[in-house]
Design a protein around this motif. Structure first.
Motif, short mmCIF file in Angstrom:
data_model
loop_
_atom_site.label_atom_id
_atom_site.label_comp_id
_atom_site.label_asym_id
_atom_site.label_seq_id
_atom_site.Cartn_x
_atom_site.Cartn_y
_atom_site.Cartn_z
N ILE A 127 -2.75 -0.71 0.42
CA ILE A 127 -2.48 0.06 -0.80
C ILE A 127 -2.88 -0.76 -2.02
O ILE A 127 -3.55 -0.28 -2.93
N SER A 128 -2.49 -2.03 -2.01
CA SER A 128 -2.81 -2.89 -3.15
C SER A 128 -4.31 -3.00 -3.34
O SER A 128 -4.81 -2.90 -4.46
N HIS A 129 -5.01 -3.19 -2.25
CA HIS A 129 -6.46 -3.30 -2.38
C HIS A 129 -7.05 -2.00 -2.92
O HIS A 129 -8.04 -2.02 -3.66
N GLY A 130 -6.41 -0.89 -2.57
CA GLY A 130 -6.84 0.39 -3.13
C GLY A 130 -6.79 0.37 -4.65
O GLY A 130 -7.72 0.81 -5.33
N PHE A 131 -5.72 -0.16 -5.20
CA PHE A 131 -5.61 -0.23 -6.67
C PHE A 131 -6.57 -1.26 -7.25
O PHE A 131 -7.29 -1.01 -8.21
N VAL A 132 -6.53 -2.46 -6.66
CA VAL A 132 -7.22 -3.59 -7.30
C VAL A 132 -8.73 -3.43 -7.20
O VAL A 132 -9.44 -3.62 -8.19
N SER A 133 -9.22 -3.06 -6.00
CA SER A 133 -10.68 -2.94 -5.89
C SER A 133 -11.16 -1.77 -6.74
O SER A 133 -12.20 -1.86 -7.39
N ALA A 134 -10.40 -0.68 -6.76
CA ALA A 134 -10.78 0.45 -7.62
C ALA A 134 -10.86 -0.02 -9.06
O ALA A 134 -11.84 0.26 -9.77
N PHE B 223 -7.33 -6.35 -19.59
CA PHE B 223 -7.16 -5.59 -18.36
C PHE B 223 -7.89 -6.25 -17.20
O PHE B 223 -7.36 -6.37 -16.10
N MET B 224 -9.10 -6.69 -17.47
CA MET B 224 -9.86 -7.27 -16.37
C MET B 224 -9.20 -8.58 -15.91
O MET B 224 -9.24 -8.90 -14.72
N MET B 225 -8.56 -9.28 -16.84
CA MET B 225 -7.80 -10.48 -16.45
C MET B 225 -6.69 -10.11 -15.47
O MET B 225 -6.51 -10.75 -14.44
N LEU B 226 -5.97 -9.04 -15.81
CA LEU B 226 -4.90 -8.60 -14.91
C LEU B 226 -5.44 -8.31 -13.51
O LEU B 226 -4.89 -8.75 -12.51
N PHE B 227 -6.56 -7.58 -13.46
CA PHE B 227 -7.07 -7.19 -12.14
C PHE B 227 -7.70 -8.39 -11.42
O PHE B 227 -7.62 -8.48 -10.20
N ALA B 228 -8.31 -9.29 -12.19
CA ALA B 228 -8.87 -10.49 -11.56
C ALA B 228 -7.74 -11.32 -10.96
O ALA B 228 -7.86 -11.85 -9.85
N MET B 229 -6.63 -11.41 -11.68
CA MET B 229 -5.50 -12.16 -11.16
C MET B 229 -4.91 -11.47 -9.94
O MET B 229 -4.50 -12.12 -8.97
N ALA B 230 -4.86 -10.16 -9.96
CA ALA B 230 -4.36 -9.43 -8.79
C ALA B 230 -5.28 -9.68 -7.60
O ALA B 230 -4.83 -9.87 -6.47
N LEU C 213 -2.16 -13.23 -7.41
CA LEU C 213 -1.13 -13.85 -8.24
C LEU C 213 0.21 -13.14 -8.04
O LEU C 213 0.27 -11.91 -8.09
N PRO C 214 1.29 -13.88 -7.83
CA PRO C 214 2.61 -13.24 -7.71
C PRO C 214 2.93 -12.43 -8.96
O PRO C 214 2.59 -12.83 -10.07
N GLY C 215 3.57 -11.30 -8.75
CA GLY C 215 3.84 -10.38 -9.85
C GLY C 215 2.82 -9.26 -9.90
O GLY C 215 3.03 -8.25 -10.55
N THR C 216 1.71 -9.44 -9.20
CA THR C 216 0.76 -8.35 -9.04
C THR C 216 0.79 -7.90 -7.58
O THR C 216 1.27 -8.62 -6.71
N SER C 217 0.25 -6.70 -7.35
CA SER C 217 0.29 -6.15 -6.00
C SER C 217 -0.49 -7.02 -5.02
O SER C 217 -0.17 -7.07 -3.85
N GLY C 218 -1.51 -7.72 -5.51
CA GLY C 218 -2.36 -8.49 -4.61
C GLY C 218 -1.61 -9.59 -3.87
O GLY C 218 -2.01 -10.01 -2.79
N VAL D 151 -0.56 -1.73 -10.36
CA VAL D 151 -0.69 -3.10 -9.84
C VAL D 151 0.57 -3.91 -10.14
O VAL D 151 1.08 -4.63 -9.28
N LEU D 152 1.08 -3.77 -11.35
CA LEU D 152 2.27 -4.53 -11.72
C LEU D 152 3.52 -3.98 -11.04
O LEU D 152 4.36 -4.75 -10.58
N ALA D 153 3.64 -2.66 -10.99
CA ALA D 153 4.83 -2.08 -10.38
C ALA D 153 4.94 -2.50 -8.93
O ALA D 153 6.00 -2.92 -8.46
N LEU D 154 3.82 -2.41 -8.21
CA LEU D 154 3.85 -2.79 -6.80
C LEU D 154 4.09 -4.29 -6.64
O LEU D 154 4.69 -4.73 -5.66
N GLY D 155 3.64 -5.06 -7.61
CA GLY D 155 3.83 -6.51 -7.52
C GLY D 155 5.24 -6.94 -7.84
O GLY D 155 5.76 -7.89 -7.27
N LEU D 156 5.88 -6.23 -8.76
CA LEU D 156 7.21 -6.64 -9.18
C LEU D 156 8.31 -6.01 -8.34
O LEU D 156 9.42 -6.52 -8.26
N TRP D 157 7.99 -4.87 -7.75
CA TRP D 157 9.02 -4.18 -6.97
C TRP D 157 8.39 -3.43 -5.81
O TRP D 157 8.31 -2.20 -5.82
N PRO D 158 7.96 -4.14 -4.78
CA PRO D 158 7.35 -3.45 -3.63
C PRO D 158 8.38 -2.82 -2.70
O PRO D 158 8.00 -2.18 -1.72
#
Lengths: 498, 653
Positions: free
Chosen positions: A336-343, A377-384, A388-393, A464-471
């Motif tokens: 699921i996370s990869h679905g968000f992040v790669s998209a 935004f791209m920083m957020l997704f690159a980190m995911a 990085l903890p806190g992101t879905s990745g 990405v953040l929601a899934l990372g902070l509360w999966p």
């Protein structure tokens, strides 16, 4: 609500297809209606799938929202649908990405606009069909049919080398699925002439047929994921595909192979899955380590993200074949996370591509000076993407590493190298594209994201953040199904106690 | 949620709120309101830490509670939760105090920078992440905070993102830290494997039961699981706390603005590794092997990094190497089981090192962003407050009584002398020799910057003046604890019951209980120093610096000339950077290129995929008489294959 339970999946499948066909038929005559209609279709489909989450019984592993009507009675083929805790998140992911790709098709889509939207909407319905089929023949039809719009998307709206990419994609995936059909036919006869997937689960199969069936499935699924060494079609396909095509390919289609393992291979041929787990683990680890290095050297941003996808899917296949709950749940979260992040990353490349018509890293540099919001935004997704903890990745990778250590120290060591390689290739790309002074006149002329771009990046950023902070909610949905998958009465897949 | 938990939760959240407000609404709010709101948040966090958390834990009211369930995976509950005991409370006070000082200072230092609001957003986010790290009651959240501070460090080192050197340094810092985190996450996975839990309390309660667990690593060899866990966790600490050989990122991190060098790369984040090992004392106490590793790594860092401090010409890099060396001292203390001494030094170091960095920053602004010591000199006349602050910081760093660093450093040296672990003699020699080197490079910097003839250009000299009050106020407020913290804290932290159960030491090898028997108050402790080596080594270091840089300033160039080889090795930092860049990074790139060009393109695509296509093409050419048209050939092959396989399956049954 009772009625909803019995038609929801059908609506989710057919609603986008109906919209797609309508656009195909009427789009030429009413060009102004194409985009609104596509948006309504995608959004309506998403809204139809949302209550599935609320109405789902988390504590049950059983198939829910079941529908079944005879389709081809002569061969006992049924139109049978249903989802469990493994397929539900994938259905929702598909309908969300469906909305995103429609939003993402901006002014850059100019040729054959009605056909473009129709292809995406039809494909969305077919993909939801794949994730909710309970009849193997229905599954197979959706599985193959969904490739057609994808071929067209790459072949018509793709880049200059699209014909090579399309044929490569076609050959790989089609050759792969033919063997799956053979295996399904065999199972059909063994199960007493039924294609009911659940009834396949209870077949007493000997070791040799199990292994042959496993291998037949393996080729089909491994190509789709893709696993090393049958992965080389993916970078080519991504490079040539339009942004929307890449998004769907990375976010949804890659997941189908992994879904196949979980829906077919593990429960139908558990013994073979056990016997061949070593092979699967080896291929997964090669994917993580080898592809992680290959990704480092890419100059084409889309190729880099494509290779990164292969490495991330290595976590998924590893998690599936470690046979413990924590790794399996990690694998499913990673999907699921990869679905968000790669998209999101492919959309970021699309945002840049729409402006400069280049995917080459060396054509950029200093983008942050001109596009600060985009850079954030791209920083957020690159980190995911770097986990990085806190992101879905982080969630999936962390759980898979925990599960891997439990099985073997070295599995964990090898798979955890992605902590370094993932950060290296993602952030090195980010540094070269986004940071630095503006040295190129083309970059100096860039303008920051538009409202439309901001909206789809924001949706994915929140996800990405929601899934990372509360999966927890996602993990909760799949717990019962994963438990059942690994400890089905009579079939103990897991090597360790729960 | 109890009211205590709610208040504790508020402490990091006010920092996060400040960060989000500055990040999202900074442009609308403008610079003044942005810093007002952010600083208010940090001030609240400091006030709650100092007047609520610290007194409460000192009164014996610890808290170990869950804030929320992050997820339950494989039956394992993963939570976000707080453990507030004296160790945590002390860290919270230090972190929020230094952070508050740095926030105020930033108003002056970053004035006029186009990224002003972004900077405040980042440092407030850092404070949030650091608080989450020290307040964690489980390994998952520890890792959250751990990587969170790493992220902000990355963002702040590369804050001036148009500078090539800054963005190189930020990427380097992130990747080297990831190397450490690679070990750290494996350590966490090992803990899960052994204890089936990631909660500190559960893990520590079951340490005894895990003593005999072993892990087969290669072939027949097997290791004690607890040793493996401790070494893996320590690899994480080596990354974050910049211990050799993972130290290479810290000197380069000086590319970031000076306030963050003070806050992140001196006072707080880099001490996270020290804090973590101290927090894990129940585990490390079970593994003499791991502690021996810790001891040797720390001692090497303490001595060899100090040597590098002697040859730096950039004022910030002198302090950076000093930080590396001082982190080495703390690590040595951990290895010697003197966890309390490590934390004591962590606290005093946080004050005097932040002070030194902020003073250096004050010099740097006065000189219009000139950092080269060779272009300074004579500044004492122009910047009296900065000058006095640097003196205080330098005396504290050199370990001169009664300044703060004296007490904590002497305690560490004392503790090492009691250690019986393999490598303890080496460590003792290293930390002792380090005292001389430390005093030397510290006063070399002080003399070069503030004494002698001014060496800056005339224009700069005419405009020299003391920095504004937002800069000097934090200097004064940090100078106070740099003088007093040692005297005040030595008794409760080392010989009292401040930490209670937070730090665990096995009674048999507790160096602090032995030291306690000789401890007769602050004055006696200072008196003892006058009859032992470290103080004289420090004074000798200062005297040498005075001789070389004030009395005979022409000498250093001649010495450098005569010791050319040694000097070159030191200037090259022993070649670590070369090994990382030309060795590791270059081979990773070469391997990537090889696997791509040869593995993917030539073998898989060239030989197999396209080769198969060619083969099919050839067969098709041969079979052209039977069929025509490409796609039919594939279809034919497919159907044929299908038929054959089906027949096979059906007959096999």
């Amino acid at each position: 609500m009772d009625v909803y339970r019995h038609i929801a999946l059908s609506i989710a499948i057919w609603l986008p297809i109906v919209f797609g066909v309508a656009i195909l038929l009427g789009g030429r005559r009413y060009p102004g209606l194409v985009r609104p209609l596509a948006a309504v279709g995608a959004l309506a489909t998403f809204l139809v799938t949302v209550p599935l989450w609320g109405l789902f019984h988390n504590d049950s592993f059983a198939m829910q929202f079941q529908e079944s009507v005879p389709w081809i009675p002569a061969f006992h083929i049924n139109y049978a649908l249903g989802i469990d805790g493994i397929s539900l998140p994938l259905v929702l992911l598909t309908s969300l990405i469906g909305v995103i790709v429609v939003m993402a098709a901006g002014p850059a889509v100019k040729d054959r606009v009605p056909e473009y939207f129709a292809a995406f909407l039809i494909m969305e319905g077919l993909m939801i069909g794949v994730f909710s089929s309970l009849d193997a023949m229905l599954f197979y039809v959706f599985w193959e049919a969904m490739l057609i719009p994808m071929f067209l998307i790459i072949g018509i709206w793709g880049g200059p080398n699209r014909v090579y990419a399309t044929i490569k994609f076609f050959l790989y995936t089609f050759l792969g699925s033919v063997l799956m059909l053979v295996a399904l036919l065999y199972l059909y006869f063994r199960a007493g002439e039924t294609f009911n997937i659940i009834s396949f689960y209870h077949l007493p199969l000997g070791e040799t047929p199990q292994i042959l069936i496993f291998l037949a499935f393996l080729i089909a699924f491994a190509v789709k994921i893709p696993m090393w060494p049958v992965h080389t079609w993916l970078p080519d396909a991504h490079v040539e595909a339009p942004t929307g095509g890449s998004v769907v390919l990375a976010a949804i289609m890659l997941k189908m192979g992994a879904y196949g393992f979980v829906r077919f291979s593990l429960p139908i041929v558990p013994l073979a899955s056990h016997v061949l787990a070593g092979l699967m683990i080896t291929l997964s680890l090669i994917a993580v380590v080898y592809i992680g290095l290959v990704a480092l050297m890419q100059d084409d941003m889309k190729k880099l993200i494509a290779y990164s996808s292969i490495a991330h899917m290595g976590f998924v296949t590893l998690g599936i074949f470690l046979f413990n709950r924590i790794a399996m749940e990690g694998a499913l979260v990673q999907m699921i996370s990869h679905g968000f992040v790669s998209a999101a990353l492919f959309l970021c490349v699309g945002v840049l591509y729409d402006r400069l018509h280049s995917r080459a890293i060396h054509d950029y540099g200093g983008v942050a000076n001109r596009m600060p919001i985009f850079a954030a935004f791209m920083m957020l997704f690159a980190m995911a993407n770097s986990g990085l903890p806190g992101t879905s990745g982080f969630v999936g990778e962390f759980l898979v590493i925990l599960g891997a250590f439990k099985v073997n120290f070295w599995y964990a060591v090898l798979v955890a190298t992605s902590l370094i390689s993932g950060a290296a290739y993602t952030l090195w790309m980010y540094k070269r594209v986004i940071f630095g002074p503006v040295t190129k006149p083309s970059v100096a002329g860039l303008s920051d994201v538009t409202g439309r771009e901001l909206s789809f990046l924001a949706v994915l950023g929140v996800a990405v953040l929601a899934l990372g902070l509360w999966p927890a909610p996602l993990l909760h949905v799949m717990t019962a199904s994963v438990h059942h998958l690994l400890w089905r009465p009579g079939v103990r897949l897991a090597g360790v106690t729960p | 949620m109890t009211s205590a938990l709610a208040l504790y939760t508020a402490i990091p959240l006010v920092c996060l709120a400040g960060s989000l407000i500055a990040g999202f609404f900074g442009r609308i709010l403008g610079t003044v309101w942005t810093h007002r709101i952010v600083i208010l948040g940090i001030a609240i966090a400091f006030a709650l830490s100092a007047v609520y958390a610290l007194p409460r834990t000192m009164a014996g009211h610890d808290l170990d509670a869950t804030v929320y369930l992050w997820g339950r995976a494989g039956g394992l509950p993963l939570t976000v939760g707080f453990l507030i005991d004296p160790l945590t409370a002390l860290m919270m006070v230090v972190v929020t105090f230094v952070s508050l000082m740095v926030h105020i200072y930033t108003i002056g230092y970053m004035r006029g920078d186009p990224g002003y609001q972004r900077f405040f957003s980042y440092i407030a986010l850092f404070t949030f992440a650091m608080l989450m790290l020290v307040m964690a009651n489980n390994f998952l959240q520890l890792f959250f905070g751990w990587e969170g501070v790493g992220l902000v460090s990355y963002l702040l080192i590369g804050f001036w993102y148009t500078r090539e050197s800054a963005i190189f340094a930020s990427l380097k810092a992130f990747l080297v830290n990831r190397l450490g985190d690679f070990g750290f996450i494996l350590g966490i996975a090992a803990i899960y494997t052994v204890f089936h839990s990631l909660d500190y309390a559960t893990v520590f309660a079951h340490v005894d039961a895990a003593r005999h667990a072993r892990l087969a690593i290669i072939g027949g060899t097997s290791w004690h699981m607890l040793t493996v866990i401790c070494i893996l966790l320590f690899i994480g600490a080596m990354g974050k706390s910049a211990q050799m050989p993972l130290h290479v990122w810290l000197p380069d991190s000086m590319e970031g603005p000076t306030p963050i060098s003070a806050l992140i790369h001196a006072a707080t984040m880099v001490t996270a590794g020290i804090f973590m090992v101290a927090r894990m004392s129940p585990l490390f106490e079970q593994s003499p092997v791991a502690r021996s590793v810790v001891l040797v790594v720390g001692a090497s860092t303490a001595f060899f990094m100090a040597l590098l401090g002697m040859v730096q010409t950039d004022i910030k890099r002198v302090i950076a190497y000093s930080t590396l060396s001082q982190l080495g001292y703390m690590t040595v203390a951990l290895g010697a089981s003197a966890y309390a001494a490590a934390i004591f030094h962590l606290v005093t170091h946080a004050f005097f090192k932040a002070l030194l960095f902020l003073a250096a920053g004050s010099v740097i602004i006065a000189l219009h962003h000139e950092q080269d010591l060779r272009k300074m000199g004579g500044l004492r006349r122009y910047m009296p407050i900065t000058f006095a602050a640097t003196w205080v910081g330098s005396l504290a760093l050199a370990g001169i009584p009664p300044f703060a660093g004296f007490f904590s450093k002497d305690a560490i040296i004392d503790a090492v002398s009691y250690s019986t672990l393999p490598g303890a003699e080496y460590a003792f020699a290293a930390v002792l020799a380090g005292v001389f080197v430390t005093a030397f490079y510290t006063f070399r910097m002080l003399f070069l910057a503030f004494y002698g003839e001014p060496r800056m250009d005339a224009h700069t000299r005419h405009n020299l003046h003391e920095s504004p009050w937002v800069v000097t106020l934090p200097l004064v407020l940090l100078a106070i604890p740099s003088v007093l913290a040692g005297m005040v804290l030595i008794r409760p932290l080392l010989f009292g019951h401040f930490f209670r159960g937070a730090l665990y030491v096995r009674a048999a090898d507790n160096p602090l209980t032995r030291m306690a028997s000789h401890y007769h108050g602050v004055l006696a402790f200072i008196g003892t120093a006058f009859v032992s080596a470290p103080l004289y080594l420090a004074l000798a270091g200062i005297a040498t610096a005075w001789y070389l840089y004030i009395y005979r300033p022409e000498l250093p160039a001649r010495i450098t000339h005569h010791l050319h080889g040694f000097y070159t090795v030191l200037r090259a930092g022993y070649g670590f950077d070369a090994v990382y860049l030309d060795g590791i990074a270059a081979s990773a790139r070469a391997a990537g290129r090889f696997l791509w060009r040869v593995g993917d393109v030539q073998l898989i695509d060239g030989a197999i995929v396209n080769g198969t296509a060619r083969l099919v093409g050839r067969i098709a050419a041969w079979g052209r008489r039977l069929q025509s048209g490409y796609i039919y050939h594939y279809a034919f092959a497919i159907i044929l294959g299908l038929f054959v396989l089906m027949t096979f399956f059906l007959h096999r049954g």
